[in-house]
Design a protein around this motif. Sequence first.
Motif, PDB file in Angstrom:
ATOM      1  N   GLY A   1      15.614   0.661 -13.300  1.00 50.97           N
ATOM      2  CA  GLY A   1      15.334   0.028 -12.010  1.00 50.97           C
ATOM      3  C   GLY A   1      13.892  -0.392 -11.832  1.00 50.97           C
ATOM      4  O   GLY A   1      13.374  -0.424 -10.705  1.00 50.97           O
ATOM      5  N   PHE A   2      13.225  -0.745 -12.930  1.00 51.14           N
ATOM      6  CA  PHE A   2      11.841  -1.193 -12.826  1.00 51.14           C
ATOM      7  C   PHE A   2      11.772  -2.487 -12.014  1.00 51.14           C
ATOM      8  O   PHE A   2      12.612  -3.370 -12.157  1.00 51.14           O
ATOM      9  CB  PHE A   2      11.240  -1.469 -14.209  1.00 51.14           C
ATOM     10  CG  PHE A   2      10.929  -0.243 -15.019  1.00 51.14           C
ATOM     11  CD1 PHE A   2      11.233   1.015 -14.548  1.00 51.14           C
ATOM     12  CD2 PHE A   2      10.329  -0.352 -16.262  1.00 51.14           C
ATOM     13  CE1 PHE A   2      10.968   2.150 -15.297  1.00 51.14           C
ATOM     14  CE2 PHE A   2      10.039   0.768 -17.022  1.00 51.14           C
ATOM     15  CZ  PHE A   2      10.362   2.025 -16.544  1.00 51.14           C
ATOM     16  N   SER A   3      10.740  -2.601 -11.189  1.00 47.76           N
ATOM     17  CA  SER A   3      10.464  -3.855 -10.485  1.00 47.76           C
ATOM     18  C   SER A   3       9.064  -4.317 -10.850  1.00 47.76           C
ATOM     19  O   SER A   3       8.242  -3.546 -11.345  1.00 47.76           O
ATOM     20  CB  SER A   3      10.592  -3.683  -8.967  1.00 47.76           C
ATOM     21  OG  SER A   3       9.571  -2.820  -8.484  1.00 47.76           O
ATOM     22  N   ARG A   4       8.806  -5.592 -10.583  1.00 51.91           N
ATOM     23  CA  ARG A   4       7.537  -6.198 -10.998  1.00 51.91           C
ATOM     24  C   ARG A   4       6.329  -5.498 -10.384  1.00 51.91           C
ATOM     25  O   ARG A   4       5.263  -5.420 -10.996  1.00 51.91           O
ATOM     26  CB  ARG A   4       7.543  -7.682 -10.613  1.00 51.91           C
ATOM     27  CG  ARG A   4       6.328  -8.451 -11.057  1.00 51.91           C
ATOM     28  CD  ARG A   4       6.461  -9.925 -10.722  1.00 51.91           C
ATOM     29  NE  ARG A   4       7.573 -10.535 -11.424  1.00 51.91           N
ATOM     30  CZ  ARG A   4       7.926 -11.808 -11.280  1.00 51.91           C
ATOM     31  NH1 ARG A   4       7.269 -12.574 -10.443  1.00 51.91           N
ATOM     32  NH2 ARG A   4       8.943 -12.292 -11.967  1.00 51.91           N
ATOM     33  N   ASP A   5       6.478  -4.975  -9.164  1.00 51.92           N
ATOM     34  CA  ASP A   5       5.345  -4.389  -8.453  1.00 51.92           C
ATOM     35  C   ASP A   5       5.193  -2.890  -8.686  1.00 51.92           C
ATOM     36  O   ASP A   5       4.289  -2.262  -8.109  1.00 51.92           O
ATOM     37  CB  ASP A   5       5.476  -4.651  -6.950  1.00 51.92           C
ATOM     38  CG  ASP A   5       5.486  -6.139  -6.630  1.00 51.92           C
ATOM     39  OD1 ASP A   5       4.804  -6.896  -7.361  1.00 51.92           O
ATOM     40  OD2 ASP A   5       6.177  -6.544  -5.679  1.00 51.92           O
TER      41      ASP A   5
ATOM     42  N   SER B   1       4.072   0.635  -9.991  1.00 47.67           N
ATOM     43  CA  SER B   1       2.899   1.177 -10.678  1.00 47.67           C
ATOM     44  C   SER B   1       3.357   1.943 -11.915  1.00 47.67           C
ATOM     45  O   SER B   1       4.548   2.250 -12.072  1.00 47.67           O
ATOM     46  CB  SER B   1       2.128   2.116  -9.754  1.00 47.67           C
ATOM     47  OG  SER B   1       2.936   3.244  -9.418  1.00 47.67           O
ATOM     48  N   MET B   2       2.413   2.267 -12.792  1.00 46.96           N
ATOM     49  CA  MET B   2       2.753   3.040 -13.986  1.00 46.96           C
ATOM     50  C   MET B   2       3.382   4.391 -13.633  1.00 46.96           C
ATOM     51  O   MET B   2       4.410   4.766 -14.194  1.00 46.96           O
ATOM     52  CB  MET B   2       1.519   3.225 -14.870  1.00 46.96           C
ATOM     53  CG  MET B   2       1.134   2.002 -15.665  1.00 46.96           C
ATOM     54  SD  MET B   2       2.389   1.613 -16.913  1.00 46.96           S
ATOM     55  CE  MET B   2       1.613   0.200 -17.713  1.00 46.96           C
ATOM     56  N   PRO B   3       2.796   5.160 -12.690  1.00 50.22           N
ATOM     57  CA  PRO B   3       3.432   6.445 -12.328  1.00 50.22           C
ATOM     58  C   PRO B   3       4.856   6.266 -11.797  1.00 50.22           C
ATOM     59  O   PRO B   3       5.733   7.077 -12.096  1.00 50.22           O
ATOM     60  CB  PRO B   3       2.499   7.005 -11.243  1.00 50.22           C
ATOM     61  CG  PRO B   3       1.168   6.383 -11.535  1.00 50.22           C
ATOM     62  CD  PRO B   3       1.480   5.000 -12.025  1.00 50.22           C
ATOM     63  N   THR B   4       5.078   5.198 -11.020  1.00 48.41           N
ATOM     64  CA  THR B   4       6.424   4.959 -10.485  1.00 48.41           C
ATOM     65  C   THR B   4       7.405   4.688 -11.618  1.00 48.41           C
ATOM     66  O   THR B   4       8.530   5.202 -11.635  1.00 48.41           O
ATOM     67  CB  THR B   4       6.406   3.777  -9.506  1.00 48.41           C
ATOM     68  OG1 THR B   4       5.534   4.081  -8.412  1.00 48.41           O
ATOM     69  CG2 THR B   4       7.803   3.491  -8.978  1.00 48.41           C
TER      70      THR B   4
END
Length: 552
Positions: free
Chosen positions: A354-358, A360-363
């Motif tokens: 579920g990665f999104s463009r915005d 962050s690395m920790p997210t």
Amino acid sequence: MDVGDWLRKLGLEQYAAAFRDNAIDASVLPGLTAEDLKDLGVTLVGHRRRLLDAIAALGQEAVSTPSAAPMPAAAAEAERRQLTVLFCDLAGSTELAARLDPEDLRAIINAYHQAVAAVLTGFGGFVAKYMGDGVLAYFGYPQAHEEDCERAVRAGLAIVVAVARLDLSEHLAVRIGIATGLVVVGDLIGTGAAQEQAVVGETPNLAARLQALAEPNEIVIADSTRRQIGSLFEIRDLGPQALKGFAAEQLVWRVIGESGVASRFEALRSGETPLVGRDEEIDLLLRRWAQAKAGEGRVVLVSAEPGIGKSRLAEAVEERIAAEPHTRLRYFCSPHHQDSALYPVIGQLERAAGFSRDDSMPTKQQKLAALLGESPPDELSLLAELLSLPATQTRSELELTPQRRKEQTFEALLGGLDRFSRRQPVLMLFEDLHWMDPTSRELLDRTIARVESWPVLLVATFRPEFVAPWTGLPHVTMLALNRLGRRDGALLVEQLAGNAGLPADLIDEIVERTDGVPLFLEEVTKVVLETAAGSDAARGTLAAIPGARLAV
């Protein structure tokens, strides 16, 4: 150009893996700087110098021979072609000319031309002409590709990056306009370096006018181009624009970037395509699914020409089993990432997490950890590294050789598939194997060998030129899709027309000209419906469309 071969010729093949793992291909090379090379692990000054000199030589070669394809001989007759035209101009060139010494300006323009030409030829474009600081390029001539509009837009995005990363005394920016349309390609005009193929039509003028609308480092496209790229790119509607030389206002769009849509089939379709004439194929796939659910893993290899319906068939299977408990894993190979190691696998992991463009690395780290909750820490670390995420590495991991690291990454991916299949049956879809990178191919070899003992159905699609090495295995079924017969072709036209209806003779003519290719049949039917079905204009439009064997 194969970057690995290029490095071997330079005697620097030890960097091939680093270039491959960082998606450095022919389109990216011209923009590499000394700092980039350091980031790639090129620590020796001599090696960096050798690479930078070789990159500069590539650019010079592109300028000296602007097109990757030879200029064709003068044609005896003019030729009508569907062409996508890209016009690139250097932003702020007037200010540069007023401020810089002519020799310095010449060096900057030369470096800019080199970078632009290298990107264009890398994407299959034809550099038609240099006009001061402008570059005119054609996609679809002299060699046509099925995705020329997409190539042009991708080239535009790559040009913005390549020019911005040039290691020069001045920071450069570009404006780019792209338009698509019918042109007439005539005889050669001019001599020597000024020689070009005469192209008559409004498309080149439209591309130039669109370039003038763009802000620095922006790409503006005509509506004719937008219709061909579907949702492959994120775009913004700029509304109708009054352009000099055009009587009617033109619909104009700005390209923001890639959309993130993984499936080319979904991105390039405007709606749901009816499925006709594939009942036997669907039944076979559903039988294999039943066997897989019982613990006897199965592989189905689907081979067909472009436009025959490989992806639509895979989609139909998903629709039939949607109500059943299962895990779906989808992998999409790309014609533009054949040198990117494990590109389809990385894309699948990013979508599943579920990665999104915005983010962050920790997210992203948290999302990946949630996806791989049952994975051992070593596996999580390897897959985080695969996705270019920071990860805590153990001493043993730090001491791994590149080959051993690849082996362990493969085992981590296969271990995850094993765990998924223990929870519920898995449907794996690998699309367009003819574009698969070598590392993904190696992983697929191992996956096909393992799934025989897992509740997994793996469906892989490819074109006939791809030679599948797995056909002799007992759990593998080969399925070749043929073109539609006349009866099924007519049924598809009727379903596409819906309430609009089409005269029987017009349906027969559509079926005849499309030669059983469902995609072409669908597109031609839409064109006819948009041109007042049954009218003389619709019949004239149909008569101007080449047969399927020429168009596909």
